[in-house]
Each structure stands twice: as structure tokens, then as C-alpha cells.
Motif scaffolding. Sequence first.
Motif, PDB file in Angstrom:
ATOM      1  N   LEU A 130       0.827  -1.202   0.000  1.00  0.00           N
ATOM      2  CA  LEU A 130       0.000   0.000   0.000  1.00  0.00           C
ATOM      3  C   LEU A 130       0.863   1.255   0.000  1.00  0.00           C
ATOM      4  O   LEU A 130       0.584   2.227  -0.720  1.00  0.00           O
ATOM      5  CB  LEU A 130      -0.925   0.004   1.218  1.00  0.00           C
ATOM      6  CG  LEU A 130      -2.128  -0.945   1.178  1.00  0.00           C
ATOM      7  CD1 LEU A 130      -2.872  -0.904   2.503  1.00  0.00           C
ATOM      8  CD2 LEU A 130      -3.064  -0.595   0.027  1.00  0.00           C
ATOM      9  N   GLU A 131       1.924   1.255   0.806  1.00  0.00           N
ATOM     10  CA  GLU A 131       2.823   2.412   0.838  1.00  0.00           C
ATOM     11  C   GLU A 131       3.538   2.569  -0.492  1.00  0.00           C
ATOM     12  O   GLU A 131       3.708   3.690  -0.989  1.00  0.00           O
ATOM     13  CB  GLU A 131       3.845   2.283   1.964  1.00  0.00           C
ATOM     14  CG  GLU A 131       4.736   3.501   2.084  1.00  0.00           C
ATOM     15  CD  GLU A 131       5.855   3.355   3.097  1.00  0.00           C
ATOM     16  OE1 GLU A 131       6.631   4.320   3.234  1.00  0.00           O
ATOM     17  OE2 GLU A 131       5.961   2.298   3.732  1.00  0.00           O
ATOM     18  N   ALA A 132       3.963   1.437  -1.073  1.00  0.00           N
ATOM     19  CA  ALA A 132       4.659   1.499  -2.366  1.00  0.00           C
ATOM     20  C   ALA A 132       3.778   2.155  -3.427  1.00  0.00           C
ATOM     21  O   ALA A 132       4.235   3.027  -4.183  1.00  0.00           O
ATOM     22  CB  ALA A 132       5.062   0.089  -2.797  1.00  0.00           C
ATOM     23  N   ARG A 133       2.514   1.761  -3.464  1.00  0.00           N
ATOM     24  CA  ARG A 133       1.608   2.335  -4.460  1.00  0.00           C
ATOM     25  C   ARG A 133       1.370   3.819  -4.190  1.00  0.00           C
ATOM     26  O   ARG A 133       1.270   4.623  -5.119  1.00  0.00           O
ATOM     27  CB  ARG A 133       0.274   1.581  -4.474  1.00  0.00           C
ATOM     28  CG  ARG A 133       0.389   0.141  -4.944  1.00  0.00           C
ATOM     29  CD  ARG A 133      -0.898  -0.351  -5.590  1.00  0.00           C
ATOM     30  NE  ARG A 133      -2.073  -0.155  -4.757  1.00  0.00           N
ATOM     31  CZ  ARG A 133      -2.571  -1.062  -3.927  1.00  0.00           C
ATOM     32  NH1 ARG A 133      -1.955  -2.243  -3.786  1.00  0.00           N
ATOM     33  NH2 ARG A 133      -3.654  -0.813  -3.226  1.00  0.00           N
ATOM     34  N   SER A 134       1.317   4.203  -2.907  1.00  0.00           N
ATOM     35  CA  SER A 134       1.103   5.611  -2.573  1.00  0.00           C
ATOM     36  C   SER A 134       2.297   6.469  -2.971  1.00  0.00           C
ATOM     37  O   SER A 134       2.161   7.689  -3.156  1.00  0.00           O
ATOM     38  CB  SER A 134       0.833   5.764  -1.075  1.00  0.00           C
ATOM     39  OG  SER A 134       2.017   5.554  -0.312  1.00  0.00           O
ATOM     40  N   LYS A 135       3.476   5.832  -3.109  1.00  0.00           N
ATOM     41  CA  LYS A 135       4.687   6.562  -3.496  1.00  0.00           C
ATOM     42  C   LYS A 135       4.961   6.453  -4.999  1.00  0.00           C
ATOM     43  O   LYS A 135       6.020   6.857  -5.475  1.00  0.00           O
ATOM     44  CB  LYS A 135       5.890   6.010  -2.722  1.00  0.00           C
ATOM     45  CG  LYS A 135       5.777   6.199  -1.202  1.00  0.00           C
ATOM     46  CD  LYS A 135       5.794   7.650  -0.794  1.00  0.00           C
ATOM     47  CE  LYS A 135       5.575   7.825   0.706  1.00  0.00           C
ATOM     48  NZ  LYS A 135       6.611   7.216   1.541  1.00  0.00           N
ATOM     49  N   GLY A 136       4.009   5.887  -5.748  1.00  0.00           N
ATOM     50  CA  GLY A 136       4.136   5.840  -7.209  1.00  0.00           C
ATOM     51  C   GLY A 136       4.700   4.552  -7.767  1.00  0.00           C
ATOM     52  O   GLY A 136       4.905   4.442  -8.983  1.00  0.00           O
ATOM     53  N   PHE A 137       4.936   3.572  -6.923  1.00  0.00           N
ATOM     54  CA  PHE A 137       5.437   2.282  -7.403  1.00  0.00           C
ATOM     55  C   PHE A 137       4.252   1.363  -7.676  1.00  0.00           C
ATOM     56  O   PHE A 137       3.382   1.185  -6.819  1.00  0.00           O
ATOM     57  CB  PHE A 137       6.363   1.646  -6.372  1.00  0.00           C
ATOM     58  CG  PHE A 137       7.608   2.437  -6.104  1.00  0.00           C
ATOM     59  CD1 PHE A 137       8.762   2.213  -6.845  1.00  0.00           C
ATOM     60  CD2 PHE A 137       7.628   3.422  -5.120  1.00  0.00           C
ATOM     61  CE1 PHE A 137       9.907   2.955  -6.604  1.00  0.00           C
ATOM     62  CE2 PHE A 137       8.770   4.154  -4.871  1.00  0.00           C
ATOM     63  CZ  PHE A 137       9.914   3.928  -5.617  1.00  0.00           C
ATOM     64  N   ASP A 138       4.216   0.768  -8.850  1.00  0.00           N
ATOM     65  CA  ASP A 138       3.097  -0.104  -9.188  1.00  0.00           C
ATOM     66  C   ASP A 138       3.500  -1.023 -10.326  1.00  0.00           C
ATOM     67  O   ASP A 138       4.635  -0.975 -10.832  1.00  0.00           O
ATOM     68  CB  ASP A 138       1.866   0.730  -9.574  1.00  0.00           C
ATOM     69  CG  ASP A 138       0.560   0.045  -9.229  1.00  0.00           C
ATOM     70  OD1 ASP A 138       0.564  -1.204  -9.134  1.00  0.00           O
ATOM     71  OD2 ASP A 138      -0.451   0.737  -9.058  1.00  0.00           O
ATOM     72  N   VAL A 139       2.555  -1.852 -10.746  1.00  0.00           N
ATOM     73  CA  VAL A 139       2.804  -2.778 -11.849  1.00  0.00           C
ATOM     74  C   VAL A 139       2.894  -1.986 -13.154  1.00  0.00           C
ATOM     75  O   VAL A 139       2.452  -0.825 -13.223  1.00  0.00           O
ATOM     76  CB  VAL A 139       1.663  -3.820 -11.939  1.00  0.00           C
ATOM     77  CG1 VAL A 139       1.650  -4.706 -10.711  1.00  0.00           C
ATOM     78  CG2 VAL A 139       0.311  -3.147 -12.135  1.00  0.00           C
ATOM     79  N   PRO A 140       3.462  -2.581 -14.216  1.00  0.00           N
ATOM     80  CA  PRO A 140       3.525  -1.895 -15.510  1.00  0.00           C
ATOM     81  C   PRO A 140       2.133  -1.487 -16.001  1.00  0.00           C
ATOM     82  O   PRO A 140       1.121  -2.078 -15.614  1.00  0.00           O
ATOM     83  CB  PRO A 140       4.146  -2.950 -16.430  1.00  0.00           C
ATOM     84  CG  PRO A 140       4.915  -3.845 -15.511  1.00  0.00           C
ATOM     85  CD  PRO A 140       4.131  -3.885 -14.236  1.00  0.00           C
ATOM     86  N   PHE A 141       2.104  -0.490 -16.884  1.00  0.00           N
ATOM     87  CA  PHE A 141       0.847   0.081 -17.356  1.00  0.00           C
ATOM     88  C   PHE A 141      -0.078  -0.964 -17.965  1.00  0.00           C
ATOM     89  O   PHE A 141      -1.295  -0.936 -17.745  1.00  0.00           O
ATOM     90  CB  PHE A 141       1.130   1.197 -18.380  1.00  0.00           C
ATOM     91  CG  PHE A 141      -0.115   1.872 -18.887  1.00  0.00           C
ATOM     92  CD1 PHE A 141      -0.824   2.740 -18.074  1.00  0.00           C
ATOM     93  CD2 PHE A 141      -0.587   1.621 -20.182  1.00  0.00           C
ATOM     94  CE1 PHE A 141      -1.983   3.364 -18.534  1.00  0.00           C
ATOM     95  CE2 PHE A 141      -1.737   2.237 -20.635  1.00  0.00           C
ATOM     96  CZ  PHE A 141      -2.433   3.106 -19.810  1.00  0.00           C
TER      97      PHE A 141
END
Length: 331
Positions: free
Chosen positions: A269-280
Motif C-alpha cells: 500500500l505504501e509502495a503504491r502511494s509513493k508511485g510504485f506499481d505494476v507496468p501500465f
Amino acid sequence: MAMVTVFRASISRSLPYCFPNLLSSSSNRNSAPKKNKLLCYAASSHTKTIRSEMSFCVGTHMIPHPKKVERGGEDSFFVSDYNGGVIAVADGVSGWAERNVDPSLFPQELMANASCLVGDEEVSYDPQILIRKAHAATSAVGSATVIVAMLEANGKLKIANVGDCGLRVIRGDQVFFSTSPQEHYFDCPYQLSSEIAGQTYLDAVVSRVEVMEGDTVVMGSDGLFDNVFDHEIVSTVVGHSDVAEAAKALANLASIHSMNSEFESPYSLEARSKGFDVPFWKKILGMKLTGGKLDDITVIVGQVVKSQHISLLDEDQTVEAHTEQENKLES
């Protein structure tokens, strides 16, 4: 002298440990030896006064990173019965392995030094000063995040932390107090280091909390808090009356979550809040970054308990005496 135990993760294990004159409810209890007191009786009449003091009853559990079991992991901690009790965790920074440096050596020496300094006159029961002196005495190459908590007999809990090791105080069925992690950027926490460029005790977040009998303190490395939500910590603690079993249950829960690629963990959850996510292209398919974080896991659970000490008073003068020769006199 204070009883101190220093540990490094080598295998999955738990430890029940109670501070002075208190027993764990675990059948595998290890209690601190009682301190002998010499009571001096005067000839005149006496008044008994009962003094209540707060202390910790502690359980611990450690689980190394699955790939670091043979080397023992990179977490270290210590517990001490000094005053109301001292607990501390240090988490070695694994990046040092890329420089052929064992990341476990720095936190291990840091905790060993801190454990030897808990009663130091200059420390004066200040966790920030304890961090300063332990860091200055550490010669190993490496770095670590660290948290130290000291419980005074009057119920004041003093905390100092550098980085993302954390602590929760649970009262009833909710988190009463929580430390906040420090980081330069995502997944790069503040850390004490052998290099000049690192943080120092001056960067520590210092907190003071008034605890009461029945409160539970949960301390851990980020391997716990990256994989277990606060509400899960509360429910686990509430569901276990024994501190050693509670620590074990929390560590096991963190371990299970860390290996679950579909679990939406605090870390993901923190990773996604900082802009880290799966490829488009995966986002188009409705996918998102999930999963726990594999890591060393250290958990300390301390229950705040109240012990009573009886003093004998002659008029207004306390006649309870403590002496270095107590054991000799009683023998």
C-alpha cells in the motif's frame, strides 16, 4: 546488576521474560532472579507503606529472512530488567552485503554495547543518550535502524528511534500510541552507520508515553510492520494472554503475509502511494502491486504489570536498606 539478554536471529524461537519479581503465564517461563533486600527494623512501632511499581513482562520471537536462515538474519535485540525494563531492536541494512560486509555485525555490536550501557550514569535512563553512547562504541562496519524503549517504575515509557523499527502501545482493543518511521525516500530509512554520512542520535525521534497496568507494548523491526496491519496486531495481542505466545503469533503472521504475493500488505500500500506499481499494461487488465515484503522479523511483546514493594517506616524515616553485601548477610 541488571539482567541483560542479547539475541541475534539464528532460528525461529520465542522467549518469555519477566522483569523483576514477576512471572510469565507461559509454562516455559524464565523469570529474572529476585533482588534480595535487607530490611532494617527499629525498636519503635512501624508503619508499612506499599509502593507500586510498573515493569515489563516480555515475550520475544525472531524469524530470519528465508534466504538468510543459515547466516542467522540481520536483526538483533536485547531485553534488560534495569529499572522497569529496557527493550531494543536493531535491523541491519542488507545493502552492505554488496560490499562484502556482513550486515549483521553492526546491529549485533550496537545492541551488545547498548545492553552494557543501560545502567551508565551518563545515560541516566535516557534512550537517546543510550543510542549515542552505543553508536560511539560500535566499531563494526555497516549500518542499522534502531529503536530503544525504557520503562520507568513510575509508568513513564521513554522511546527513541532512528529509522523504521517501530513500537505500538495497545490499551484495551486499540492502539493508544504509535511511533512513526523515518525515511529519506521509500524503502530507504534513516540509519545509524559506521560512515560519517549516516544519521546520529540527534536524528532520533524521542517520545514519552504514560503507560498503565494492563497496557501492551509491541516493538519490532520493519519485518513486522511492513507485513501486519495495526488492527491485526491488536487482535493478535488481545487473543493471547501469554506474551511469548503473542510474540510468536505476530512473527508467524508477518512471515505468512510476507510470502503471500496476493496479500495487500502495509508495504505494498505504501509502495503504491509513493508511485510504485505494476507496468501500465497490467493496470489496464485491472492488476495492481500487491504482496508482502520478505525480511527478517523480530517481535517483542511487553505487558505492563504492577508489582508492590513494602517499605517499613519509623515515624517519617524510611528504614528499608539496599546494600552491596545483601547476599553475604543473608547467607
